[in-house]
Design a protein around this motif. Sequence first.
Motif, mmCIF file in Angstrom:
data_model
loop_
_atom_site.group_PDB
_atom_site.id
_atom_site.type_symbol
_atom_site.label_atom_id
_atom_site.label_comp_id
_atom_site.label_asym_id
_atom_site.label_seq_id
_atom_site.Cartn_x
_atom_site.Cartn_y
_atom_site.Cartn_z
ATOM 1 N N GLN A 36 0.847 -1.192 0.000
ATOM 2 C CA GLN A 36 0.000 0.000 0.000
ATOM 3 C C GLN A 36 0.879 1.238 0.000
ATOM 4 O OE1 GLN A 36 -3.523 0.459 0.026
ATOM 5 N NE2 GLN A 36 -2.848 2.553 -0.317
ATOM 6 N N LEU A 72 -6.602 1.283 5.983
ATOM 7 C CA LEU A 72 -6.072 0.496 4.861
ATOM 8 C C LEU A 72 -4.989 -0.480 5.316
ATOM 9 C CD1 LEU A 72 -5.860 3.173 2.021
ATOM 10 C CD2 LEU A 72 -7.546 1.353 2.288
ATOM 11 N N ASN A 75 -6.518 -3.326 7.156
ATOM 12 C CA ASN A 75 -7.122 -4.267 6.208
ATOM 13 C C ASN A 75 -6.067 -5.179 5.595
ATOM 14 O OD1 ASN A 75 -9.652 -3.223 6.645
ATOM 15 N ND2 ASN A 75 -9.669 -1.981 4.790
ATOM 16 N N ASP A 142 -6.998 -9.393 -0.723
ATOM 17 C CA ASP A 142 -7.085 -7.955 -0.987
ATOM 18 C C ASP A 142 -8.541 -7.506 -0.881
ATOM 19 O OD1 ASP A 142 -6.874 -5.357 -1.832
ATOM 20 O OD2 ASP A 142 -5.682 -5.811 -3.616
ATOM 21 N N LYS A 143 -8.875 -6.781 0.192
ATOM 22 C CA LYS A 143 -10.259 -6.375 0.444
ATOM 23 C C LYS A 143 -10.792 -5.446 -0.638
ATOM 24 C CE LYS A 143 -13.211 -4.560 4.089
ATOM 25 N NZ LYS A 143 -13.258 -4.009 5.441
ATOM 26 N N GLN A 144 -9.949 -4.531 -1.117
ATOM 27 C CA GLN A 144 -10.392 -3.582 -2.133
ATOM 28 C C GLN A 144 -10.733 -4.282 -3.439
ATOM 29 O OE1 GLN A 144 -7.957 0.000 -2.528
ATOM 30 N NE2 GLN A 144 -7.091 -0.446 -0.523
ATOM 31 N N GLY A 147 -13.985 -6.459 -3.061
ATOM 32 C CA GLY A 147 -15.192 -5.647 -3.063
ATOM 33 C C GLY A 147 -15.516 -5.091 -4.435
ATOM 34 N N GLN A 148 -14.472 -4.720 -5.176
ATOM 35 C CA GLN A 148 -14.671 -4.164 -6.512
ATOM 36 C C GLN A 148 -15.230 -5.215 -7.470
ATOM 37 O OE1 GLN A 148 -11.091 -2.403 -7.993
ATOM 38 N NE2 GLN A 148 -12.124 -1.328 -9.637
#
Length: 184
Positions: A36, A72, A75, A142-144, A147-148
Amino acid sequence: MSRVGKKPIVVPAGVTITVGKDNIVTVKGAKGELKQAVDRDIVVEVKDGIVNIGRPTDQIRHRALHGLYRALIANLVKGVTEGYKKDLELVGVGYKAANQGNTLDLSLGYSHNIIIEIPSELKVTTLTEKGQNPKIFLEGIDKQLLGQVAAKIRGLRKPEPYKGKGVKYSGEFIRRKAGKSAGK
Protein backbone atom coordinates in the motif's frame (compact mmCIF):
# COMPACT_ATOMS: atom_id res chain seq x y z
CA MET A 1 -7.11 13.62 16.87
CA SER A 2 -8.66 11.01 14.57
CA ARG A 3 -10.40 8.28 16.55
CA VAL A 4 -9.53 5.69 13.91
CA GLY A 5 -6.07 7.06 13.13
CA LYS A 6 -4.72 7.13 16.68
CA LYS A 7 -5.63 3.49 17.34
CA PRO A 8 -2.47 1.34 17.08
CA ILE A 9 -2.44 -1.74 14.85
CA VAL A 10 -1.27 -4.87 16.68
CA VAL A 11 0.79 -7.07 14.36
CA PRO A 12 -0.01 -10.78 14.87
CA ALA A 13 2.69 -13.45 14.98
CA GLY A 14 3.94 -14.51 11.55
CA VAL A 15 3.30 -11.10 9.95
CA THR A 16 6.09 -8.71 8.99
CA ILE A 17 5.52 -5.07 8.12
CA THR A 18 8.16 -2.94 6.43
CA VAL A 19 8.03 0.69 5.34
CA GLY A 20 10.12 1.19 2.20
CA LYS A 21 11.25 4.26 0.36
CA ASP A 22 8.49 6.46 -1.12
CA ASN A 23 6.39 5.46 1.95
CA ILE A 24 5.28 2.08 0.56
CA VAL A 25 4.07 -0.27 3.31
CA THR A 26 4.62 -3.99 2.62
CA VAL A 27 2.77 -6.58 4.71
CA LYS A 28 3.82 -10.25 4.46
CA GLY A 29 1.89 -13.05 6.11
CA ALA A 30 0.84 -16.68 5.85
CA LYS A 31 -1.60 -16.05 2.97
CA GLY A 32 0.59 -13.76 0.87
CA GLU A 33 2.02 -10.28 0.47
CA LEU A 34 0.24 -6.94 0.00
CA LYS A 35 1.54 -3.42 -0.62
CA GLN A 36 0.00 0.00 0.00
CA ALA A 37 1.42 3.37 -1.03
CA VAL A 38 0.99 5.90 1.78
CA ASP A 39 0.88 9.69 1.30
CA ARG A 40 4.30 11.29 1.90
CA ASP A 41 2.95 13.50 4.73
CA ILE A 42 1.70 10.55 6.82
CA VAL A 43 4.27 8.91 9.11
CA VAL A 44 4.16 5.12 9.59
CA GLU A 45 6.17 3.71 12.53
CA VAL A 46 6.67 -0.01 13.23
CA LYS A 47 7.95 -0.77 16.75
CA ASP A 48 7.74 -3.94 18.87
CA GLY A 49 4.88 -5.51 16.90
CA ILE A 50 2.77 -2.34 16.93
CA VAL A 51 2.16 0.01 13.99
CA ASN A 52 1.41 3.67 14.72
CA ILE A 53 0.22 6.18 12.12
CA GLY A 54 1.03 9.87 12.64
CA ARG A 55 0.20 13.13 10.90
CA PRO A 56 2.20 16.38 10.79
CA THR A 57 -0.59 18.96 11.28
CA ASP A 58 -4.30 19.29 11.98
CA GLN A 59 -5.16 20.37 8.44
CA ILE A 60 -8.39 18.88 7.09
CA ARG A 61 -6.44 16.93 4.44
CA HIS A 62 -4.05 15.41 7.01
CA ARG A 63 -6.90 14.54 9.36
CA ALA A 64 -8.74 12.76 6.53
CA LEU A 65 -5.67 10.78 5.42
CA HIS A 66 -4.74 9.83 9.01
CA GLY A 67 -7.75 7.57 9.57
CA LEU A 68 -7.81 6.39 5.95
CA TYR A 69 -4.29 4.96 5.92
CA ARG A 70 -4.68 3.41 9.36
CA ALA A 71 -7.78 1.56 8.11
CA LEU A 72 -6.07 0.50 4.86
CA ILE A 73 -3.03 -0.90 6.69
CA ALA A 74 -5.28 -2.71 9.19
CA ASN A 75 -7.12 -4.27 6.21
CA LEU A 76 -3.78 -5.47 4.78
CA VAL A 77 -2.86 -7.11 8.11
CA LYS A 78 -6.25 -8.85 8.35
CA GLY A 79 -6.03 -9.92 4.70
CA VAL A 80 -2.68 -11.71 5.00
CA THR A 81 -3.73 -13.47 8.23
CA GLU A 82 -7.42 -14.39 7.74
CA GLY A 83 -8.40 -13.31 4.23
CA TYR A 84 -11.76 -11.97 3.08
CA LYS A 85 -14.93 -13.56 1.66
CA LYS A 86 -17.94 -12.23 -0.24
CA ASP A 87 -21.00 -14.32 -1.04
CA LEU A 88 -23.43 -13.36 -3.80
CA GLU A 89 -26.84 -14.87 -4.51
CA LEU A 90 -28.72 -15.00 -7.83
CA VAL A 91 -32.47 -14.50 -7.31
CA GLY A 92 -34.67 -15.12 -10.34
CA VAL A 93 -36.13 -17.87 -12.52
CA GLY A 94 -33.51 -19.29 -14.88
CA TYR A 95 -30.57 -17.39 -13.35
CA LYS A 96 -27.48 -19.62 -13.34
CA ALA A 97 -23.83 -19.37 -12.34
CA ALA A 98 -20.98 -21.69 -13.29
CA ASN A 99 -17.21 -21.38 -13.15
CA GLN A 100 -14.21 -23.04 -14.75
CA GLY A 101 -11.09 -21.96 -12.91
CA ASN A 102 -11.30 -18.17 -12.65
CA THR A 103 -13.81 -17.75 -15.48
CA LEU A 104 -17.35 -17.06 -14.29
CA ASP A 105 -20.26 -17.82 -16.63
CA LEU A 106 -23.52 -16.09 -15.65
CA SER A 107 -26.99 -16.50 -17.12
CA LEU A 108 -28.97 -13.48 -15.86
CA GLY A 109 -32.00 -13.34 -18.14
CA TYR A 110 -30.32 -11.54 -21.02
CA SER A 111 -30.25 -12.99 -24.54
CA HIS A 112 -26.66 -14.17 -24.00
CA ASN A 113 -24.54 -15.48 -21.15
CA ILE A 114 -22.12 -13.07 -19.47
CA ILE A 115 -18.58 -14.38 -19.09
CA ILE A 116 -16.32 -12.61 -16.57
CA GLU A 117 -12.61 -13.21 -16.08
CA ILE A 118 -11.97 -13.04 -12.31
CA PRO A 119 -8.47 -11.72 -11.35
CA SER A 120 -5.96 -14.43 -10.44
CA GLU A 121 -5.58 -13.02 -6.90
CA LEU A 122 -9.14 -14.11 -6.11
CA LYS A 123 -10.67 -17.58 -5.89
CA VAL A 124 -14.20 -18.09 -7.16
CA THR A 125 -16.56 -21.02 -6.55
CA THR A 126 -20.21 -21.50 -7.46
CA LEU A 127 -22.89 -23.61 -5.83
CA THR A 128 -26.22 -24.65 -7.30
CA GLU A 129 -28.50 -26.76 -5.12
CA LYS A 130 -31.99 -27.90 -6.00
CA GLY A 131 -34.64 -25.61 -4.52
CA GLN A 132 -32.07 -22.93 -3.60
CA ASN A 133 -30.82 -19.85 -5.38
CA PRO A 134 -27.43 -20.20 -7.14
CA LYS A 135 -24.57 -18.79 -5.06
CA ILE A 136 -21.18 -17.31 -5.96
CA PHE A 137 -18.37 -17.35 -3.37
CA LEU A 138 -15.38 -15.01 -3.78
CA GLU A 139 -12.27 -15.30 -1.59
CA GLY A 140 -9.05 -13.33 -1.50
CA ILE A 141 -6.57 -11.38 0.63
CA ASP A 142 -7.09 -7.96 -0.99
CA LYS A 143 -10.26 -6.37 0.44
CA GLN A 144 -10.39 -3.58 -2.13
CA LEU A 145 -10.09 -5.90 -5.14
CA LEU A 146 -12.60 -8.36 -3.67
CA GLY A 147 -15.19 -5.65 -3.06
CA GLN A 148 -14.67 -4.16 -6.51
CA VAL A 149 -15.15 -7.50 -8.31
CA ALA A 150 -18.21 -8.35 -6.17
CA ALA A 151 -19.75 -4.95 -6.93
CA LYS A 152 -19.08 -5.43 -10.66
CA ILE A 153 -20.86 -8.81 -10.63
CA ARG A 154 -23.77 -7.33 -8.66
CA GLY A 155 -23.96 -4.41 -11.10
CA LEU A 156 -24.68 -6.76 -14.01
CA ARG A 157 -28.24 -7.23 -12.72
CA LYS A 158 -29.00 -5.19 -9.60
CA PRO A 159 -31.87 -6.41 -7.41
CA GLU A 160 -35.10 -4.72 -8.40
CA PRO A 161 -37.58 -3.54 -5.73
CA TYR A 162 -40.77 -5.19 -7.02
CA LYS A 163 -39.92 -8.90 -7.09
CA GLY A 164 -36.39 -8.76 -5.64
CA LYS A 165 -34.87 -10.42 -8.71
CA GLY A 166 -31.21 -9.87 -9.49
CA VAL A 167 -27.74 -10.45 -8.05
CA LYS A 168 -27.50 -9.57 -4.37
CA TYR A 169 -25.04 -10.04 -1.54
CA SER A 170 -25.95 -12.86 0.86
CA GLY A 171 -27.75 -11.31 3.79
CA GLU A 172 -28.52 -8.07 1.91
CA PHE A 173 -31.99 -6.69 2.59
CA ILE A 174 -33.89 -5.46 -0.48
CA ARG A 175 -36.55 -2.82 0.20
CA ARG A 176 -39.69 -3.91 -1.60
CA LYS A 177 -42.31 -1.73 -3.25
CA ALA A 178 -46.03 -2.51 -3.44
CA GLY A 179 -46.45 -2.25 -7.21
CA LYS A 180 -49.72 -1.51 -8.97
CA SER A 181 -52.93 -2.28 -7.18
CA ALA A 182 -55.89 -3.58 -9.16
CA GLY A 183 -58.82 -1.28 -9.89
CA LYS A 184 -62.31 -1.88 -8.47
